[in-house]
Design an enzyme around this catalytic site. Structure first.
Site, PDB file in Angstrom:
ATOM      1  N   LYS A 177       0.838  -1.210   0.000  1.00  0.00           N
ATOM      2  CA  LYS A 177       0.000   0.000   0.000  1.00  0.00           C
ATOM      3  C   LYS A 177       0.875   1.262   0.000  1.00  0.00           C
ATOM      4  O   LYS A 177       0.582   2.247  -0.690  1.00  0.00           O
ATOM      5  CB  LYS A 177      -0.929  -0.018   1.220  1.00  0.00           C
ATOM      6  CG  LYS A 177      -1.725   1.247   1.447  1.00  0.00           C
ATOM      7  CD  LYS A 177      -2.751   1.542   0.361  1.00  0.00           C
ATOM      8  CE  LYS A 177      -3.476   2.860   0.626  1.00  0.00           C
ATOM      9  NZ  LYS A 177      -4.452   3.201  -0.392  1.00  0.00           N
ATOM     10  N   LYS A 245      -0.045  11.553   5.979  1.00  0.00           N
ATOM     11  CA  LYS A 245       0.195  10.447   6.906  1.00  0.00           C
ATOM     12  C   LYS A 245       0.864   9.278   6.162  1.00  0.00           C
ATOM     13  O   LYS A 245       1.835   8.688   6.626  1.00  0.00           O
ATOM     14  CB  LYS A 245      -1.152  10.041   7.521  1.00  0.00           C
ATOM     15  CG  LYS A 245      -1.141   8.845   8.432  1.00  0.00           C
ATOM     16  CD  LYS A 245      -1.622   7.567   7.779  1.00  0.00           C
ATOM     17  CE  LYS A 245      -3.033   7.648   7.247  1.00  0.00           C
ATOM     18  NZ  LYS A 245      -3.513   6.435   6.609  1.00  0.00           N
TER      19      LYS A 245
HETATM   20  P1  NAD Z   1     -12.158   8.839   7.765  1.00  0.00           P
HETATM   21  O1  NAD Z   1     -11.430   9.772   8.641  1.00  0.00           O
HETATM   22  O2  NAD Z   1     -13.224   9.375   6.854  1.00  0.00           O
HETATM   23  O3  NAD Z   1     -12.869   7.692   8.656  1.00  0.00           O
HETATM   24  C1  NAD Z   1     -12.294   7.152   9.819  1.00  0.00           C
HETATM   25  C2  NAD Z   1     -13.421   6.849  10.809  1.00  0.00           C
HETATM   26  O4  NAD Z   1     -12.864   6.250  11.983  1.00  0.00           O
HETATM   27  C3  NAD Z   1     -14.151   8.110  11.271  1.00  0.00           C
HETATM   28  O5  NAD Z   1     -15.542   7.931  11.099  1.00  0.00           O
HETATM   29  C4  NAD Z   1     -13.777   8.246  12.760  1.00  0.00           C
HETATM   30  O6  NAD Z   1     -14.803   8.809  13.542  1.00  0.00           O
HETATM   31  C5  NAD Z   1     -13.533   6.789  13.122  1.00  0.00           C
HETATM   32  N1  NAD Z   1     -12.684   6.577  14.288  1.00  0.00           N
HETATM   33  C6  NAD Z   1     -11.542   7.229  14.627  1.00  0.00           C
HETATM   34  N2  NAD Z   1     -11.005   6.704  15.747  1.00  0.00           N
HETATM   35  C7  NAD Z   1     -11.837   5.704  16.124  1.00  0.00           C
HETATM   36  C8  NAD Z   1     -11.813   4.767  17.205  1.00  0.00           C
HETATM   37  N3  NAD Z   1     -10.821   4.751  18.115  1.00  0.00           N
HETATM   38  N4  NAD Z   1     -12.822   3.871  17.284  1.00  0.00           N
HETATM   39  C9  NAD Z   1     -13.827   3.869  16.379  1.00  0.00           C
HETATM   40  N5  NAD Z   1     -13.897   4.716  15.336  1.00  0.00           N
HETATM   41  C10 NAD Z   1     -12.911   5.632  15.217  1.00  0.00           C
HETATM   42  O7  NAD Z   1     -11.062   8.060   6.935  1.00  0.00           O
HETATM   43  P2  NAD Z   1     -11.241   7.263   5.563  1.00  0.00           P
HETATM   44  O8  NAD Z   1     -11.086   8.191   4.426  1.00  0.00           O
HETATM   45  O9  NAD Z   1     -12.456   6.388   5.635  1.00  0.00           O
HETATM   46  O10 NAD Z   1      -9.914   6.361   5.595  1.00  0.00           O
HETATM   47  C11 NAD Z   1      -9.773   5.283   6.505  1.00  0.00           C
HETATM   48  C12 NAD Z   1      -8.435   4.608   6.238  1.00  0.00           C
HETATM   49  O11 NAD Z   1      -8.411   4.118   4.896  1.00  0.00           O
HETATM   50  C13 NAD Z   1      -7.219   5.519   6.389  1.00  0.00           C
HETATM   51  O12 NAD Z   1      -6.153   4.812   6.936  1.00  0.00           O
HETATM   52  C14 NAD Z   1      -6.940   5.943   4.952  1.00  0.00           C
HETATM   53  O13 NAD Z   1      -5.579   6.297   4.777  1.00  0.00           O
HETATM   54  C15 NAD Z   1      -7.319   4.698   4.197  1.00  0.00           C
HETATM   55  N6  NAD Z   1      -7.769   4.927   2.815  1.00  0.00           N
HETATM   56  C16 NAD Z   1      -8.580   5.986   2.502  1.00  0.00           C
HETATM   57  C17 NAD Z   1      -8.975   6.173   1.176  1.00  0.00           C
HETATM   58  C18 NAD Z   1      -9.856   7.344   0.775  1.00  0.00           C
HETATM   59  O14 NAD Z   1      -9.940   7.633  -0.429  1.00  0.00           O
HETATM   60  N7  NAD Z   1     -10.501   8.045   1.700  1.00  0.00           N
HETATM   61  C19 NAD Z   1      -8.571   5.276   0.187  1.00  0.00           C
HETATM   62  C20 NAD Z   1      -7.792   4.185   0.552  1.00  0.00           C
HETATM   63  C21 NAD Z   1      -7.392   4.011   1.862  1.00  0.00           C
END
Ligand code: NAD
Length: 300
Positions: A177, A245
């Protein structure tokens, strides 16, 4: 929407941009989903679709055949594993945990070992494909961990993605990744440079993009982010903060292995500049605004 638990129960942790859509696809595939997020409204929003809203992590994990987490960064996943009511102390009944966030491969290997010692299988299974891939269940999923755990988790992966690859031992899903992310970031930077040069030269940027898409400079980023870059639309998708990040994780790994990544270092500076100008919560296409500032020009 109908709930069926004939295929098993998923404890889903983290219902943000990605996790929300992934949880919904698990429901569509017939799984029962018990969901938890620190943002109560994110959980409640999914109740009409058949998701069981849980008050805390333990409630979501207790009766699950598999726990899947989709959280922002390493500390949040560590909290879910090691915290007071974490999975080490309240394992899912299936004793199978899959983290699909993008986090540190070093931390993953530690969690894998600690969970394994407690009789809990752990996979790192980060994804590529963005919110659209999450919504369409067409994610590319790269998996690190033991083969028997991968086989158990595979039906769940099939509900969320189309390209499902077991790349190797624990942590190797995250390594792949991170390689993916450095290619994406450098590609976005290249597109910014092309658009900045085209704009300063008076070229129509939509025509420029169409030409590039028809030839060997074509890319997913140019296709999906190009229109928003040209229009100056910074609305979120994959946030600048999350890419920063990922670039930090890439560079930590590269430094620990003495691998020089000069282009990654350069593009990281651009992302830092963007965040310093308040773009952290904007989508990655906002990297082009760095060029607005450097060239004193703005979107048409
Ligand atoms: P996001 O910030 O939209 O969602 C994360 C969620 O986790 C939030 O709803 C937050 O409230 C929740 N959260 C935080 N701490 C928590 C805890 N201790 N317990 C329970 N819930 C908790 O992020 P995202 O865009 O959905 O991305 C999530 C992961 O996937 C990241 O690591 C990101 O790098 C990766 N990712 C994101 C994308 C994208 O396009 N957004 C694509 C591929 C990978």
């Amino acid at each position: 929407m109908q709930i069926s638990d004939r295929n098993g129960t998923v404890g889903f942790i983290g219902l943000g941009t990605m996790g929300r859509e992934m949880a919904l696809n698990l429901i569509k595939a017939g799984y029962a989903v018990r969901a938890y997020d620190v943002r109560k409204e994110a959980v409640e929003d999914l109740i009409p679709y058949g998701v069981r809203a849980c008050e805390d992590l333990m409630d979501a994990a207790r009766d699950a055949d598999i726990v899947i987490s989709m959280l922002p960064d390493t500390p949040q996943v560590e909290e879910v594993v090691y915290g007071e009511d974490g999975l080490l102390h309240s394992p899912p009944k299936g004793r199978l945990v899959v983290d699909m966030s993008t986090i540190s491969p070093v931390a993953v290997r530690r969690m894998y070992a600690d969970l394994k010692a407690a009789g809990i299988a752990f996979l790192d299974a980060p994804v590529s494909g963005g919110p659209v891939g999450a919504k369409n269940a067409s994610l590319s999923i790269m998996i690190g961990g033991d083969r028997d755990a991968v086989l158990r988790a595979e039906p769940y992966f099939r509900a969320m993605g189309t390209t499902i690859t077991h790349v190797g031992e624990a942590g190797s899903g995250q390594t792949v990744k991170l390689c993916n992310q450095l290619v994406c970031a450098i590609n976005i930077q290249a597109i910014c440079e092309a658009l900045a040069l085209g704009r300063a030269s008076g070229v129509d940027l939509d025509k420029l993009r169409n030409v590039l898409l028809g030839g060997s400079a074509a890319s997913w980023m140019l296709d999906k982010l190009g229109p928003a870059m040209i229009a100056g639309d910074a609305s979120a998708g994959f946030r600048i903060d999350l890419m920063l990040k990922d670039l930090r994780l890439v560079q930590e790994q590269a430094l620990s292995l003495s691998v020089p990544l000069p282009a990654t270092a350069l593009v990281t500076s651009q992302y830092i500049e963007a965040r310093a100008h308040g773009e952290g919560s904007h989508g990655n296409q906002a990297l082009f605004r760095v060029y607005d500032r450097m060239t004193n020009q703005t979107a048409a």
